[in-house]
Design a protein around this motif. Structure first.
Motif, PDB file in Angstrom:
ATOM      1  N   UNK A   1      15.016 -12.335-154.181  1.00  0.00           N
ATOM      2  CA  UNK A   1      15.110 -11.015-154.800  1.00  0.00           C
ATOM      3  C   UNK A   1      16.511 -10.452-154.579  1.00  0.00           C
ATOM      4  N   UNK A   2      17.140 -10.044-155.671  1.00  0.00           N
ATOM      5  CA  UNK A   2      18.472  -9.453-155.582  1.00  0.00           C
ATOM      6  C   UNK A   2      18.361  -7.978-155.915  1.00  0.00           C
ATOM      7  N   UNK A   3      18.727  -7.154-154.959  1.00  0.00           N
ATOM      8  CA  UNK A   3      18.606  -5.705-155.138  1.00  0.00           C
ATOM      9  C   UNK A   3      19.986  -5.086-154.966  1.00  0.00           C
ATOM     10  N   UNK A   4      20.459  -4.464-156.029  1.00  0.00           N
ATOM     11  CA  UNK A   4      21.837  -3.968-156.023  1.00  0.00           C
ATOM     12  C   UNK A   4      21.863  -2.498-156.407  1.00  0.00           C
ATOM     13  N   UNK A   5      22.519  -1.701-155.575  1.00  0.00           N
ATOM     14  CA  UNK A   5      22.606  -0.269-155.853  1.00  0.00           C
ATOM     15  C   UNK A   5      24.073   0.156-155.857  1.00  0.00           C
ATOM     16  N   UNK A   6      24.511   0.714-156.963  1.00  0.00           N
ATOM     17  CA  UNK A   6      25.864   1.274-157.037  1.00  0.00           C
ATOM     18  C   UNK A   6      25.759   2.775-157.144  1.00  0.00           C
TER      19      UNK A   6
ATOM     20  N   UNK B   1      20.861  -0.978-159.972  1.00  0.00           N
ATOM     21  CA  UNK B   1      20.877   0.456-160.252  1.00  0.00           C
ATOM     22  C   UNK B   1      22.330   0.895-160.326  1.00  0.00           C
ATOM     23  N   UNK B   2      22.763   1.252-161.524  1.00  0.00           N
ATOM     24  CA  UNK B   2      24.157   1.687-161.690  1.00  0.00           C
ATOM     25  C   UNK B   2      24.135   3.190-161.953  1.00  0.00           C
ATOM     26  N   UNK B   3      24.597   3.934-160.948  1.00  0.00           N
ATOM     27  CA  UNK B   3      24.526   5.394-161.033  1.00  0.00           C
ATOM     28  C   UNK B   3      25.670   5.959-161.885  1.00  0.00           C
TER      29      UNK B   3
ATOM     30  N   UNK C   1      17.223  -7.080-164.535  1.00  0.00           N
ATOM     31  CA  UNK C   1      17.237  -5.807-165.255  1.00  0.00           C
ATOM     32  C   UNK C   1      18.133  -4.784-164.547  1.00  0.00           C
ATOM     33  N   UNK C   2      18.747  -3.927-165.349  1.00  0.00           N
ATOM     34  CA  UNK C   2      19.601  -2.877-164.782  1.00  0.00           C
ATOM     35  C   UNK C   2      19.232  -1.526-165.371  1.00  0.00           C
TER      36      UNK C   2
END
Lengths: 258, 469
Positions: free
Chosen positions: B218-223, B253-255, B279-280
């Protein structure tokens, strides 16, 4: 011995016979013009010699030195010293000119000499720049995709650049005049004469009489109806300029009648 | 001999021989509640994660198979190993010395450094690599960046993980998302704080290999707002899992005003079903870029998705798919314009060879109210022979009038004239074909970081081997 020796060549495209027992011998080191009107078989001759897959050789032979060209793949013909400057050079999207030239340069030199070591990119670029200056193609073209977005004149210059770089024994220039204005044509002809080494042979295929005064060939051959109907020296230029191909059409039909 | 054959040989010779006994002794096939509880317990997970996993299992059992894409009925889900603890895997890995020479050669040809090759071959812990990784990590940490194995992140930052985990791809999204929720293990956690801009791409080379069984990573990315980063997952040499199912998940998640690029080169072994979900969520004026190459894998169903949620959000999707013999690459970009003035651009390039099949299955959706949205979709496919195929299913759902949409598609065969031109310059037919194909994908490859671009080109060259006669 002739460098290029074509005997009784019958060839065509899409089942249509175009070259009808063509015979021609060309000696090494010469500049030769093959002149003929539209539809006489000029492009068929150029393409069948270079090995275009659409053109078929039915019978006869064409020898480059001791090798029968029709036994070889196009890349092997190139390795044996044949070069075709295309009438319509092809665009290769996404491939920049310098990588294409380098791949060709390395492949040909490797095929000609198994000991050949690829030239480092930096040195190779230097070499290409030198040749680009010679043919009058801006250096920035090195990083452009092969022939993509080039003008007609730039494409032809790019063909001459490849001729200068790949150093063939025999270069066939297929209608290099097409799409060029007289000044561009003059420059191309001068470049070809300037880069030609004594042992190299140039065969210019054209229907354009003025090419003769620009290129100053040693020999002129007239191609009509799939055959060489007249061979001679630069004096043929005068006949062509004054009387056009009609002078030879007469003879060829008389020949048929006889 | 095609490179992938080497890989399959490795698969067999490494995993089917001496180590097999150790390997099968400790791991179980099939899926059960007991296994889920065991995974969660061994990882010492918080209660909510166990509950989430169990819900995933419940949904997996309840949901039906997708009704589109490749035929999945041949997969025996009882025969798959869903989880193996690292200590069990220790007996499973091999020594570098035991890796066959032809495999080593493949790695050499790919230009992968030896340390990395060892890792990719699953030969266990690499201290050099770990050190290199930690050094980089310190630099990022100073800026407040978190870059961890997701299992570790769950222990260290449970609240942060809980806030985002499977909120972008919920477990009821589709059957394989539910499966993923149940059995996920390992993967990447990346958190970039507000305003932090990381210029060098973060890479997951070493990370992935810490878990060589990471088939459900699982790749979880938060910007956070105004931050920037690039992340690249290089599966540029195949992984050698014994399981044939890969159902990973990537959530981004691209803020607001942030910018992120996710690149991946997926080259799984040919017996793999690659059913990955990516998904983003892209917020106001933020940019999300997907750059992907899909090679390998017998069957792929992968549709990276961007949900443009805030005004002015932008998404770029660039994808290459290569389908060789016995491969079906069912891929495509999905973009949902859910806010006004959002823009997207999709460029897909596929190559089919030796009977391989490429399917472009894209979705462009413009929601009611997403006024002023613009989208441009372009799909080009290249078919190298008569037995290969390329299909395009571009779905468009447009529920707003004030929008601008462009769609272009082209399908072509290798141009004989181009081939002859290159051959007449001394290139062999194979080299000429390779050059044309590399030129075809160049608009996408040039977006990859240099070393990946080089690898991508080499991989394509290897796929192109044996193209002639």
């Amino acid at each position: 011995m002739a460098l290029l020796s074509i005997k009784n060549l019958i060839a065509g495209v899409a089942g249509k016979e175009i070259l009808r027992e063509l015979n021609l011998e060309i000696e090494a080191g010469k500049i030769v013009a093959i002149m003929g009107p539209n539809g006489s078989g000029k492009s068929t001759l150029a393409n069948v010699l270079a090995g275009h897959p659409k053109y078929e050789q039915t019978s006869g032979e064409a020898k480059l030195g001791t090798k029968n060209l029709f036994d070889l793949k196009p890349e092997e013909r190139a390795a044996h010293g044949l070069f075709l400057a295309f009438q319509y050079p092809k665009e290769i999207p996404g491939v920049n000119l310098v990588s294409f030239l380098r791949a060709a340069y390395n492949a040909l030199n490797k095929a000609r000499d198994p000991q050949f070591q690829p030239v480092p990119l930096y040195n190779f670029k230097k070499l290409v720049q030198e040749k680009m200056d010679l043919v009058g193609l801006p250096r920035a073209f090195m990083n452009r995709n092969v022939n993509e977005g080039f003008s007609g004149g730039e494409k032809k210059k790019c063909e001459i650049l490849q001729l200068a770089l790949l150093e063939p024994e025999l270069a066939i220039l297929d209608e290099t005049d097409s799409g060029l204005d007289i000044d561009a044509l003059k420059m191309v002809c001068e470049t070809v004469r300037a880069i030609k080494k004594p042992h190299q042979t140039i065969v210019m295929i054209t229907h354009y009489e003025r090419m003769l005064s620009l290129l100053k060939p040693d020999e002129v051959h007239v191609l009509m109806n799939g055959k060489i109907v007249k061979s001679g020296g630069p004096e043929l230029a005068g006949i062509l300029e004054n009387q056009g191909y009609e002078a030879f059409r007469e003879k060829s039909s008389l020949k048929v009648l006889a | 001999m095609a490179a992938l054959d080497y890989i399959q040989d490795l698969n067999r010779s490494v995993f089917d021989t001496a180590n097999q006994q150790d390997y099968t002794k400790n791991v179980v096939k099939g899926l059960s509640e007991a296994l889920i509880r065991r995974i969660s317990k061994e990882k010492n997970e918080p209660e909510w994660m166990l509950a989430h996993r169990l819900k995933g299992l419940e949904q997996w059992n309840a949901m039906t198979m997708p009704t589109f894409g490749v035929d999945l009925s041949v997969i025996d889900f009882e025969d798959i190993i869903y989880y193996a603890a690292p200590k069990e895997m220790a007996g499973y890995s091999t020594k570098w010395e035991d890796v066959p020479d032809d495999i080593k050669k493949t790695f050499e040809r790919l230009g992968i450094p030896e340390a990395e090759r060892k890792v990719l071959a699953g030969t266990g812990a690499q201290y050099d690599s770990l050190n290199a990784y930690h050094k980089l990590k310190e630099e990022w940490e100073k800026l407040g960046v978190l870059f961890e194995d997701l299992d570790v992140a769950l222990q260290k930052y449970p609240d942060l993980v809980k806030k985002y985990f499977m909120k972008c791809v919920p477990l009821h999204d589709h059957k394989f998302a539910a499966l993923h929720a149940a059995v996920w293990s390992g993967g990447t956690f990346l958190y970039v704080p507000k305003g932090v801009k990381i210029t060098a791409p973060l890479q997951a080379y070493f990370r992935m290999n810490a878990k060589s069984m990471g088939q459900f990573e699982h790749t979880l990315i938060i910007l956070e707002e105004e931050s920037e980063a690039q992340y690249i997952e290089g599966c540029s040499a195949p992984k050698y899992g014994s399981t044939s199912l890969h159902a990973g998940c990537v959530e981004v998640f691209v803020k607001k005003d942030a910018k992120f690029r996710y690149s991946s080169v997926e080259n799984w072994s040919q017996d793999t079903y690659n059913l990955n979900t990516k998904r983003a969520f892209v917020e106001e004026n933020a940019t999300m870029e997907w750059v992907g190459g899909n090679l390998g894998s017998g069957r792929t169903m992968l549709y990276p998705c961007s949900v443009l949620m805030g005004r002015g959000a932008h998404a770029d999707h660039l994808g290459i798919a290569f389908a060789n013999a016995n491969q079906i690459q069912d891929t495509g970009a999905r973009v949902i314009h859910a806010a006004p003035d959002t823009t997207s651009s999709v460029l897909s390039k596929s190559i089919s060879k030796n009977g391989g099949i490429n399917v472009y299955r894209g979705l462009l959706q413009i929601n009611k109210g997403a006024k002023g949205s613009k989208s441009k979709v372009r799909c080009d496919s290249l078919i190298l022979d008569k037995t290969s195929k390329s299909l395009t299913f571009p779905t468009m759902r447009v529920n707003e009038d004030d929008v601008s949409i462009g769609h272009e598609a082209s399908t072509g065969r290798i141009n004989e004239e181009q081939l002859f031109y290159l051959q007449s310059r001394g290139l062999s037919e194979e080299a000429a074909l390779g050059m044309i194909v590399n030129g075809f994908i160049e608009p996408i490859v040039r977006e990859l970081p240099l070393e990946y671009a080089v690898e991508m080109n080499r991989l394509i060259e290897m796929e192109m081997e044996g193209s002639i006669g």
